[in-house]
Design a protein around this motif. Structure first.
Motif, PDB file in Angstrom:
ATOM      1  N   ARG A  42      90.368 -86.766  23.817  1.00 59.27           N
ATOM      2  CA  ARG A  42      90.545 -86.166  25.370  1.00 59.27           C
ATOM      3  C   ARG A  42      89.939 -84.695  25.213  1.00 59.27           C
ATOM      4  O   ARG A  42      90.402 -84.073  24.137  1.00 59.27           O
ATOM      5  N   ARG A  43      89.246 -84.228  25.993  1.00 54.38           N
ATOM      6  CA  ARG A  43      88.709 -83.025  26.190  1.00 54.38           C
ATOM      7  C   ARG A  43      89.438 -81.842  26.805  1.00 54.38           C
ATOM      8  O   ARG A  43      89.699 -80.937  26.471  1.00 54.38           O
ATOM      9  N   ASP A  44      90.053 -82.300  27.915  1.00 54.31           N
ATOM     10  CA  ASP A  44      90.659 -81.239  28.866  1.00 54.31           C
ATOM     11  C   ASP A  44      92.310 -81.648  28.917  1.00 54.31           C
ATOM     12  O   ASP A  44      92.224 -82.827  28.757  1.00 54.31           O
ATOM     13  N   GLY A  45      93.062 -80.704  29.047  1.00 52.22           N
ATOM     14  CA  GLY A  45      94.404 -80.938  29.452  1.00 52.22           C
ATOM     15  C   GLY A  45      95.397 -80.676  28.243  1.00 52.22           C
ATOM     16  O   GLY A  45      96.409 -80.715  28.393  1.00 52.22           O
ATOM     17  N   PHE A  46      94.773 -80.782  26.953  1.00 48.00           N
ATOM     18  CA  PHE A  46      95.452 -80.591  25.807  1.00 48.00           C
ATOM     19  C   PHE A  46      95.005 -79.234  25.166  1.00 48.00           C
ATOM     20  O   PHE A  46      93.905 -79.118  24.964  1.00 48.00           O
ATOM     21  N   ARG A  47      96.139 -78.296  25.327  1.00 48.56           N
ATOM     22  CA  ARG A  47      95.344 -76.803  24.804  1.00 48.56           C
ATOM     23  C   ARG A  47      96.260 -76.208  23.723  1.00 48.56           C
ATOM     24  O   ARG A  47      97.452 -76.386  23.750  1.00 48.56           O
ATOM     25  N   ILE A  48      95.877 -75.481  22.646  1.00 48.10           N
ATOM     26  CA  ILE A  48      96.491 -74.624  21.848  1.00 48.10           C
ATOM     27  C   ILE A  48      96.390 -73.167  22.471  1.00 48.10           C
ATOM     28  O   ILE A  48      95.470 -72.719  22.419  1.00 48.10           O
ATOM     29  N   ASN A  49      97.617 -72.785  22.768  1.00 47.39           N
ATOM     30  CA  ASN A  49      97.835 -71.371  23.491  1.00 47.39           C
ATOM     31  C   ASN A  49      97.788 -70.279  22.451  1.00 47.39           C
ATOM     32  O   ASN A  49      97.337 -69.298  22.403  1.00 47.39           O
ATOM     33  N   SER A  50      98.749 -70.592  21.458  1.00 43.98           N
ATOM     34  CA  SER A  50      98.985 -69.587  20.537  1.00 43.98           C
ATOM     35  C   SER A  50      99.557 -70.040  19.314  1.00 43.98           C
ATOM     36  O   SER A  50     100.038 -71.449  19.220  1.00 43.98           O
ATOM     37  N   MET A  51      99.672 -69.329  18.020  1.00 45.35           N
ATOM     38  CA  MET A  51     100.433 -69.914  16.895  1.00 45.35           C
ATOM     39  C   MET A  51     100.728 -68.808  16.215  1.00 45.35           C
ATOM     40  O   MET A  51     100.285 -67.698  16.150  1.00 45.35           O
ATOM     41  N   ASN A  52     101.713 -68.985  15.602  1.00 44.55           N
ATOM     42  CA  ASN A  52     102.296 -67.704  14.489  1.00 44.55           C
ATOM     43  C   ASN A  52     102.873 -68.600  13.280  1.00 44.55           C
ATOM     44  O   ASN A  52     103.325 -69.711  13.181  1.00 44.55           O
ATOM     45  N   PHE A  93      96.943 -86.354  17.344  1.00 46.42           N
ATOM     46  CA  PHE A  93      96.795 -87.750  17.871  1.00 46.42           C
ATOM     47  C   PHE A  93      97.995 -88.031  18.763  1.00 46.42           C
ATOM     48  O   PHE A  93      99.097 -87.471  18.816  1.00 46.42           O
ATOM     49  N   ASP A  94      97.887 -88.958  19.811  1.00 47.30           N
ATOM     50  CA  ASP A  94      98.921 -89.724  20.549  1.00 47.30           C
ATOM     51  C   ASP A  94      98.934 -91.098  19.970  1.00 47.30           C
ATOM     52  O   ASP A  94      97.939 -92.131  20.180  1.00 47.30           O
ATOM     53  N   GLY A  95      99.874 -91.287  19.336  1.00 48.04           N
ATOM     54  CA  GLY A  95     100.047 -92.446  18.301  1.00 48.04           C
ATOM     55  C   GLY A  95      98.822 -92.471  17.679  1.00 48.04           C
ATOM     56  O   GLY A  95      98.591 -91.501  16.463  1.00 48.04           O
ATOM     57  N   ASP A  96      97.791 -93.639  17.357  1.00 46.47           N
ATOM     58  CA  ASP A  96      96.580 -93.499  16.650  1.00 46.47           C
ATOM     59  C   ASP A  96      95.599 -93.037  17.396  1.00 46.47           C
ATOM     60  O   ASP A  96      94.365 -93.094  16.803  1.00 46.47           O
ATOM     61  N   GLU A  97      95.641 -92.669  18.780  1.00 43.83           N
ATOM     62  CA  GLU A  97      94.461 -92.232  19.514  1.00 43.83           C
ATOM     63  C   GLU A  97      94.196 -90.592  19.291  1.00 43.83           C
ATOM     64  O   GLU A  97      95.044 -89.779  19.568  1.00 43.83           O
ATOM     65  N   LEU A  98      93.005 -90.168  18.712  1.00 38.29           N
ATOM     66  CA  LEU A  98      92.798 -88.888  18.466  1.00 38.29           C
ATOM     67  C   LEU A  98      92.433 -88.076  19.890  1.00 38.29           C
ATOM     68  O   LEU A  98      91.879 -88.680  20.805  1.00 38.29           O
ATOM     69  N   ILE A  99      93.160 -87.258  19.988  1.00 36.54           N
ATOM     70  CA  ILE A  99      93.246 -86.172  21.141  1.00 36.54           C
ATOM     71  C   ILE A  99      92.318 -85.123  20.819  1.00 36.54           C
ATOM     72  O   ILE A  99      91.432 -84.789  21.857  1.00 36.54           O
ATOM     73  N   ALA A 100      92.345 -84.635  20.031  1.00 41.29           N
ATOM     74  CA  ALA A 100      91.728 -83.359  19.411  1.00 41.29           C
ATOM     75  C   ALA A 100      91.427 -83.101  17.970  1.00 41.29           C
ATOM     76  O   ALA A 100      92.282 -83.244  17.248  1.00 41.29           O
ATOM     77  N   ASN A 101      90.783 -82.245  17.521  1.00 40.78           N
ATOM     78  CA  ASN A 101      90.547 -81.734  15.936  1.00 40.78           C
ATOM     79  C   ASN A 101      89.751 -80.763  15.914  1.00 40.78           C
ATOM     80  O   ASN A 101      89.040 -80.197  16.903  1.00 40.78           O
TER      81      ASN A 101
END
Length: 179
Positions: free
Chosen positions: A31-41, A163-171
Motif C-alpha cells: 500500500r503506497r498512500d494512506g499509511f504514514r509514520i509521523n514520528s518516533m522516539n 503488515f496487515d495480517g500477511d499483506e505487506l503495507i510498507a517497508n
C-alpha cells in the motif's frame, strides 16, 4: 532481547486520501498512500528520559520504487546516542496515521550486522481505525550482551516491514550510527 508491546490508542481524525497499490515481486502488494509514520522516539524505559526522537518525511520513509529494494537503496540513517546500548530496556513509540482500516497491524524488524540478520523482532498492534492517528509503544529489553558501539556504528541496518495480517503495507531500511 525480549520485547513487549503496549498499545496506546491516541486516535484523532486525519484527512481522507485515496489509497493506491503497486506490485512488489510476483504476488505481494504494498500500500503506497494512506499509511504514514509521523514520528518516533526512544526513551529509557526505567526513567522515561528521551534518548532519541525524530520526525520523518513520509515520502522518504518507505520503499516507493515498486519493487524489492536493493541494498542501500532509499536507505535512511539515524544517529543514536551510544549509551542507548547500555540501558536495561528502551521504549520506542511510533506515531502513525492510516487512512484505511487495518485489521491486524504487525511490525517485523530484522536487525542486520554487515548484511547478516542477527535478531528479528515481531510486534503486534492489532486493529487500526480508518482515518486515525495512533501511538504505538514497544519495550525492548536488553539481555545484557551488548556489542561495542564502535563496531556496530554504521554497520547495523534495521529492515522494518509493516503488515496487515500477511499483506505487506510498507517497508524501509534504516542504517544506525551510534554517536
Amino acid at each position: 532481547m525480549t520485547t513487549t508491546t503496549t498499545v496506546l490508542p491516541t486516535t484523532t481524525a486525519s484527512p481522507t486520501s485515496s489509497m493506491s497499490t503497486a506490485q512488489v515481486g510476483k504476488d505481494e502488494k504494498v500500500r503506497r498512500d494512506g499509511f504514514r509514520i509521523n514520528s518516533m522516539n526512544m526513551k529509557d524505559a526505567k526513567n522515561g528520559e528521551i534518548l532519541w526522537e525524530s520526525k520523518f518525511e513520509s515520502e522518504r520513509w518507505f520503499n516507493r520504487n515498486g519493487n524489492q529494494k536493493e541494498p542501500e537503496q532509499d536507505e535512511l540513517t539515524a544517529h543514536l546516542p551510544k549509551d542507548i546500548l547500555q540501558r536495561q530496556s528502551i521504549t520506542r513509540q511510533i506515531h502513525f496515521s492510516s487512512n484505511e482500516e487495518i485489521k491486524c497491524l504487525k511490525l517485523v524488524q530484522d536487525v542486520k550486522l554487515n548484511g547478516m540478520t542477527i535478531e528479528q523482532w515481531k510486534f503486534d498492534f492489532g486493529f487500526v481505525v480508518p482515518h486515525s492517528t495512533n501511538a504505538w509503544e514497544q519495550t525492548i529489553a536488553s539481555n545484557g550482551k551488548t556489542m561495542d558501539p564502535t563496531l556496530l556504528s554504521g554497520n547495523v541496518v534495521f529492515d522494518t516491514s509493516f503488515f496487515d495480517g500477511d499483506e505487506l503495507i510498507a517497508n524501509t531500511s534504516m542504517r544506525i550510527y551510534y554517536d
